[in-house]
Design a protein around this motif. Sequence first.
Motif, PDB file in Angstrom:
ATOM      1  N   UNK A  32       7.843  16.485  -4.957  1.00  0.00           N
ATOM      2  CA  UNK A  32       8.538  15.387  -4.289  1.00  0.00           C
ATOM      3  C   UNK A  32       7.824  14.071  -4.613  1.00  0.00           C
ATOM      4  N   UNK A  33       8.583  13.100  -5.087  1.00  0.00           N
ATOM      5  CA  UNK A  33       8.017  11.765  -5.347  1.00  0.00           C
ATOM      6  C   UNK A  33       8.599  10.772  -4.337  1.00  0.00           C
ATOM      7  N   UNK A  34       7.730  10.241  -3.480  1.00  0.00           N
ATOM      8  CA  UNK A  34       8.123   9.190  -2.530  1.00  0.00           C
ATOM      9  C   UNK A  34       7.705   7.867  -3.183  1.00  0.00           C
ATOM     10  N   UNK A  35       8.594   7.309  -4.023  1.00  0.00           N
ATOM     11  CA  UNK A  35       8.176   6.139  -4.810  1.00  0.00           C
ATOM     12  C   UNK A  35       7.953   4.917  -3.925  1.00  0.00           C
ATOM     13  N   UNK A  36       8.673   4.839  -2.799  1.00  0.00           N
ATOM     14  CA  UNK A  36       8.471   3.709  -1.885  1.00  0.00           C
ATOM     15  C   UNK A  36       7.024   3.664  -1.399  1.00  0.00           C
ATOM     16  N   UNK A  37       6.431   4.858  -1.198  1.00  0.00           N
ATOM     17  CA  UNK A  37       5.044   4.896  -0.721  1.00  0.00           C
ATOM     18  C   UNK A  37       4.100   4.265  -1.740  1.00  0.00           C
ATOM     19  N   UNK A  38       4.423   4.392  -3.040  1.00  0.00           N
ATOM     20  CA  UNK A  38       3.562   3.768  -4.057  1.00  0.00           C
ATOM     21  C   UNK A  38       3.553   2.249  -3.885  1.00  0.00           C
ATOM     22  N   UNK A  39       4.760   1.681  -3.686  1.00  0.00           N
ATOM     23  CA  UNK A  39       4.847   0.228  -3.494  1.00  0.00           C
ATOM     24  C   UNK A  39       4.174  -0.184  -2.178  1.00  0.00           C
ATOM     25  N   UNK A  40       4.266   0.682  -1.181  1.00  0.00           N
ATOM     26  CA  UNK A  40       3.611   0.379   0.105  1.00  0.00           C
ATOM     27  C   UNK A  40       2.081   0.432  -0.029  1.00  0.00           C
ATOM     28  N   UNK A  41       1.575   1.432  -0.764  1.00  0.00           N
ATOM     29  CA  UNK A  41       0.125   1.526  -0.975  1.00  0.00           C
ATOM     30  C   UNK A  41      -0.363   0.263  -1.703  1.00  0.00           C
ATOM     31  N   UNK A  42       0.418  -0.158  -2.698  1.00  0.00           N
ATOM     32  CA  UNK A  42       0.059  -1.380  -3.420  1.00  0.00           C
ATOM     33  C   UNK A  42       0.008  -2.576  -2.459  1.00  0.00           C
ATOM     34  N   UNK A  43       0.990  -2.658  -1.567  1.00  0.00           N
ATOM     35  CA  UNK A  43       1.033  -3.780  -0.617  1.00  0.00           C
ATOM     36  C   UNK A  43      -0.242  -3.793   0.230  1.00  0.00           C
ATOM     37  N   UNK A  44      -0.652  -2.623   0.724  1.00  0.00           N
ATOM     38  CA  UNK A  44      -1.860  -2.567   1.566  1.00  0.00           C
ATOM     39  C   UNK A  44      -3.094  -2.969   0.762  1.00  0.00           C
ATOM     40  N   UNK A  45      -3.187  -2.444  -0.469  1.00  0.00           N
ATOM     41  CA  UNK A  45      -4.363  -2.720  -1.293  1.00  0.00           C
ATOM     42  C   UNK A  45      -4.415  -4.208  -1.672  1.00  0.00           C
ATOM     43  N   UNK A  46      -3.270  -4.759  -2.054  1.00  0.00           N
ATOM     44  CA  UNK A  46      -3.235  -6.171  -2.465  1.00  0.00           C
ATOM     45  C   UNK A  46      -3.611  -7.067  -1.283  1.00  0.00           C
ATOM     46  N   UNK A  47      -3.125  -6.689  -0.108  1.00  0.00           N
ATOM     47  CA  UNK A  47      -3.448  -7.492   1.081  1.00  0.00           C
ATOM     48  C   UNK A  47      -4.943  -7.390   1.369  1.00  0.00           C
ATOM     49  N   UNK A  48      -5.477  -6.157   1.290  1.00  0.00           N
ATOM     50  CA  UNK A  48      -6.916  -5.964   1.584  1.00  0.00           C
ATOM     51  C   UNK A  48      -7.786  -6.724   0.585  1.00  0.00           C
ATOM     52  N   UNK A  49      -7.306  -6.831  -0.664  1.00  0.00           N
ATOM     53  CA  UNK A  49      -8.117  -7.511  -1.689  1.00  0.00           C
ATOM     54  C   UNK A  49      -7.820  -9.003  -1.757  1.00  0.00           C
ATOM     55  N   UNK A  50      -6.900  -9.453  -0.919  1.00  0.00           N
ATOM     56  CA  UNK A  50      -6.571 -10.887  -0.891  1.00  0.00           C
ATOM     57  C   UNK A  50      -5.872 -11.365  -2.151  1.00  0.00           C
ATOM     58  N   UNK A  51      -5.114 -10.493  -2.817  1.00  0.00           N
ATOM     59  CA  UNK A  51      -4.402 -10.912  -4.038  1.00  0.00           C
ATOM     60  C   UNK A  51      -3.135 -11.661  -3.630  1.00  0.00           C
ATOM     61  N   UNK A  52      -2.937 -12.831  -4.195  1.00  0.00           N
ATOM     62  CA  UNK A  52      -1.774 -13.658  -3.843  1.00  0.00           C
ATOM     63  C   UNK A  52      -0.495 -13.030  -4.385  1.00  0.00           C
ATOM     64  N   UNK A 127      11.590  18.202  -9.825  1.00  0.00           N
ATOM     65  CA  UNK A 127      11.142  17.062  -9.015  1.00  0.00           C
ATOM     66  C   UNK A 127      12.314  16.470  -8.253  1.00  0.00           C
ATOM     67  N   UNK A 128      12.078  16.196  -6.972  1.00  0.00           N
ATOM     68  CA  UNK A 128      13.021  15.409  -6.182  1.00  0.00           C
ATOM     69  C   UNK A 128      12.397  14.014  -6.059  1.00  0.00           C
ATOM     70  N   UNK A 129      13.096  12.990  -6.538  1.00  0.00           N
ATOM     71  CA  UNK A 129      12.523  11.639  -6.584  1.00  0.00           C
ATOM     72  C   UNK A 129      13.323  10.704  -5.681  1.00  0.00           C
ATOM     73  N   UNK A 130      12.608  10.092  -4.738  1.00  0.00           N
ATOM     74  CA  UNK A 130      13.224   9.262  -3.696  1.00  0.00           C
ATOM     75  C   UNK A 130      12.868   7.793  -3.954  1.00  0.00           C
ATOM     76  N   UNK A 131      13.852   6.903  -4.014  1.00  0.00           N
ATOM     77  CA  UNK A 131      13.510   5.496  -4.236  1.00  0.00           C
ATOM     78  C   UNK A 131      14.694   4.568  -4.318  1.00  0.00           C
TER      79      UNK A 131
END
Length: 233
Positions: A32-52, A127-131
């Motif tokens: 199972x691929x939860x592709x939205x979670x990848x974009x969400x993980x990126x959002x958290x990491x970018x925010x934590x690292x202060x990336x504009x 694979x079941x891919x959600x996005x």
Amino acid sequence: MSLAPVLTVDGPSGAGKSSVCRLLAERLGWHFLDSGALYRVLALRARAEGIGEDDTTALAACAAALRPEFEFQPGEELARVSLDGQPLGEGLRSEDTGALASRLAAVPPVRQALLAAQRAQRREPGLVADGRDMGSTVFPDATLKIFLEASPVQRAERRHKQLIAKGLDASLPVLVAQIQERDERDARRQASPLRPAPDAFRIDSSALTLSQVVDRIWGLLQERMSQRDQDPD
Ligand code: DC
């Protein structure tokens, strides 16, 4: 040698994709691929690292370096996600994180940077891919493509119930507005906009139960899989 089969389920937020995909992946014994979670993980990491939000080079580098780990528990709809060994917790699924994920997902180099990680999930037995762009961009040769829809009010009501069940405060009109804003941004962007692939089956889940949606997709997939067995090329 033919590649592993893929079922793609795209559509706007709150149409029921996660529940449908989890049930189907469990029933099929597929990944199972939860592709939205990848974009969400990126959002958290970018925010934590202060990336504009306009620093596209740093965002793409951050996306390319992400190695989130997903753990699925039987009966749980959403994966538990960790990054560098640390569980990400509730913040991952918040509305704020979803909104930032949607803004970062509009940046073409970010989408490009996440492409290989998504395609690498295609493994036997399937694979079941959600996005949003699973059928249109990531797996254009998918075995079956579904575009799952529901009215914005229906989608906001589902989200409202989920939040209330978690003991969180939520206003229905605010949720309707947030959902509409996010869908508009996802549909308007230049790179892989939220749009059904021309060969996708469209299903409106507004008047259907979860098991009706699952059974309909299951039936379509069985047909496709038997065609695939008869004509493997
Ligand atoms: O499905 P979700 O709510 O977890 O997704 C969060 C955001 O990520 C969504 O609003 C748009 C973006 N996204 C995307 O652009 N492409 C995908 N395949 C999945 C999600």
